[in-house]
Design a protein around this motif. Sequence first.
Motif, mmCIF file in Angstrom:
data_model
loop_
_atom_site.group_PDB
_atom_site.id
_atom_site.type_symbol
_atom_site.label_atom_id
_atom_site.label_comp_id
_atom_site.label_asym_id
_atom_site.label_seq_id
_atom_site.Cartn_x
_atom_site.Cartn_y
_atom_site.Cartn_z
ATOM 1 N N ARG A 46 35.854 -58.339 22.767
ATOM 2 C CA ARG A 46 36.238 -58.132 24.177
ATOM 3 C C ARG A 46 36.903 -56.775 24.370
ATOM 4 O O ARG A 46 36.576 -56.023 25.291
ATOM 5 N N LYS A 47 37.873 -56.471 23.506
ATOM 6 C CA LYS A 47 38.531 -55.163 23.585
ATOM 7 C C LYS A 47 37.496 -54.046 23.441
ATOM 8 O O LYS A 47 37.516 -53.054 24.181
ATOM 9 N N PRO A 52 47.119 -51.171 23.175
ATOM 10 C CA PRO A 52 47.804 -51.599 21.951
ATOM 11 C C PRO A 52 48.157 -53.089 21.903
ATOM 12 O O PRO A 52 48.326 -53.635 20.818
ATOM 13 N N SER A 53 48.255 -53.756 23.032
ATOM 14 C CA SER A 53 48.599 -55.189 23.008
ATOM 15 C C SER A 53 47.367 -56.086 22.920
ATOM 16 O O SER A 53 47.473 -57.304 23.019
ATOM 17 N N TRP A 54 46.207 -55.464 22.800
ATOM 18 C CA TRP A 54 44.965 -56.238 22.672
ATOM 19 C C TRP A 54 44.561 -56.288 21.189
ATOM 20 O O TRP A 54 44.546 -55.259 20.515
ATOM 21 N N THR A 63 43.632 -65.662 21.691
ATOM 22 C CA THR A 63 43.021 -64.864 20.620
ATOM 23 C C THR A 63 43.119 -63.361 20.875
ATOM 24 O O THR A 63 43.353 -62.581 19.953
ATOM 25 N N ASP A 64 42.922 -62.979 22.126
ATOM 26 C CA ASP A 64 42.720 -61.559 22.419
ATOM 27 C C ASP A 64 44.001 -60.770 22.679
ATOM 28 O O ASP A 64 43.988 -59.545 22.601
ATOM 29 N N TRP A 65 45.077 -61.460 23.034
ATOM 30 C CA TRP A 65 46.285 -60.744 23.421
ATOM 31 C C TRP A 65 47.401 -60.920 22.385
ATOM 32 O O TRP A 65 47.832 -62.041 22.114
#
Lengths: 318, 318
Positions: free
Chosen positions: B22-23, B15-17, B306-308
């Motif tokens: 990438r995810k 959920p934090s991604w 960006t991802d987190w």
Amino acid sequence: KTAEPTSIVEADPLPSWNDGPRKEAIISFVEDVTDSASPNFIPVADRIATFDNDGTLWSEQPIYFQFFFALDRVKALAAEHPEWKNKQPYKAVLENDMPTLMQQGEHGLLEIVMSTHAGNTTDEFDSLVRSWIDTAQHPVKKRRYTELVFQPMLELLDFLRANDFKTFIVSGGGIEFMRPWVEGVYGIPKDQVVGSSIQTEYDYNNGKPIIKRLAKIDLIDDKEGKPIGINRYIGRKPVFAAGNSDGDLQMLRWTDANPLMSFQLYIHHTDSLREWAYDRDSHIGKFDIGLDEAIEKGWTVIDMQTDWKIIYPFEKNQ
Amino acid sequence: KTAEPTSIVEADPLPSWNDGPRKEAIISFVEDVTDSASPNFIPVADRIATFDNDGTLWSEQPIYFQFFFALDRVKALAAEHPEWKNKQPYKAVLENDMPTLMQQGEHGLLEIVMSTHAGNTTDEFDSLVRSWIDTAQHPVKKRRYTELVFQPMLELLDFLRANDFKTFIVSGGGIEFMRPWVEGVYGIPKDQVVGSSIQTEYDYNNGKPIIKRLAKIDLIDDKEGKPIGINRYIGRKPVFAAGNSDGDLQMLRWTDANPLMSFQLYIHHTDSLREWAYDRDSHIGKFDIGLDEAIEKGWTVIDMQTDWKIIYPFEKNQ
Ligand SMILES: [Ca+2]
Ligand SMILES: [Ca+2]
């Protein structure tokens, strides 16, 4: 589970063990320390059980089984080493001259181990062990070596794991000799194996990385090396430890030093008919000061002849 | 499972991604290799995932957190060492003179680590680390160090374990510095921690056995030391490895050499506001040839900014 009447009676977790004080001591310990209402309760993370291998989980006579592997390797490598025909300790191996071989002393035996265990990659050694263990036969028992594991100890491993113990091997044997087959035979993952080791070297090898096995000792996982190995690999004191010789005494003392409730188990080889009988004077698995200390401290000493209904799994079908 | 409508929508395991390639790559990999109908299926015993710690599971700026521990130990031990007041590298530590300290070079830093990490027993060192980690504060973030772990990586660890991966730390940090707290913080048992180590010695100590920590290097678990450490402790190639610097490149190459399907993950520190931004020129966590190789080989490089969605667990409540 079904509601059939048989499910009311709990299954015996150690069916190959004869009833008696030793079997009872093991079961009582496990029931006590896993009971959250007990003052002796052990949290799951601390339920570490360590087992010696040679003489504790499988037989070790007339010599350690790993040494048979080394002898077979000498014979397999002999064609590449014509000089071995006239050079000890190899000459004795190639001529099946055990008395002379045994006179080569520790230095000669170490030379055989190093020349047969080092000089290859970890992947290559893994393959060598796998194909040997799948096919080689014990010279006396005429069985594959993995058939010579102790059925009562397999049940003990299962019983502990069913009670959330994490089971480890802590053996003087080679870590990379054990890892290829212990998962299938004992249900112990490779990363839960502590053993003697040699040093290694990483090589990028032009994009196909390998790890090379060097002819240099890293850890001798015996005697003082056992608590050292336990600390290195496991990082906490066990609450349960099993061994069969003086080489396990330091491991059992280390376990006994755990402030949590702990259990020390020694296997006494007393069965000359079904297995082998040896203790204080044996050249393999000498059990002398460990036996005295076990008696003095009230540790549990299994009498194989009395306590075990069968020794090997294949006896179940006989 | 119940038949309630909510159970139709699967919960997001990360959920934090933020959603994105990438995810998606991570989730697709896990779904693929755990699907017994997939040609890429990985048996449970081979589901080994290894994580670097500093910069991968928690922050590492302005210096490795373990080094703050060493500095605090120097100050705590100073009363027993009056000579340190006038002797480098200790003088710089006691005077909080970081520029001079950093000029002491590798030899000076090693001296600080050895004089603060060795010379005690394993039990004593465990207590020292526990009381430090429970109380010490990061000088910039003003948080306890274990609050500075990465929430998205905690979720990734959980996600992998929920899919029967066995998660390990493989860090250049000290193995005995990590073991006291990683179980509680990452859910990784002590025996699944691989790290740099010093040699030890067992002492029966008149019936109260101890293990003494010696001022001699055993394993430097960095660069080539990572595959060496993985082989020593785990005994098989991982199928998933995560790191953040050039020091992880050999571990990622070793994972990539697994004949089974594997996943290589690099964390790129790109968030100067929420965490720190650094890569090719950093004195800590240098990420240069690893970044080039990751791009060349198509490994997954996380862009933290960006991802987190969030970096640290405490941000969940903000
Ligand atoms: Ca033994
Ligand atoms: Ca790192």
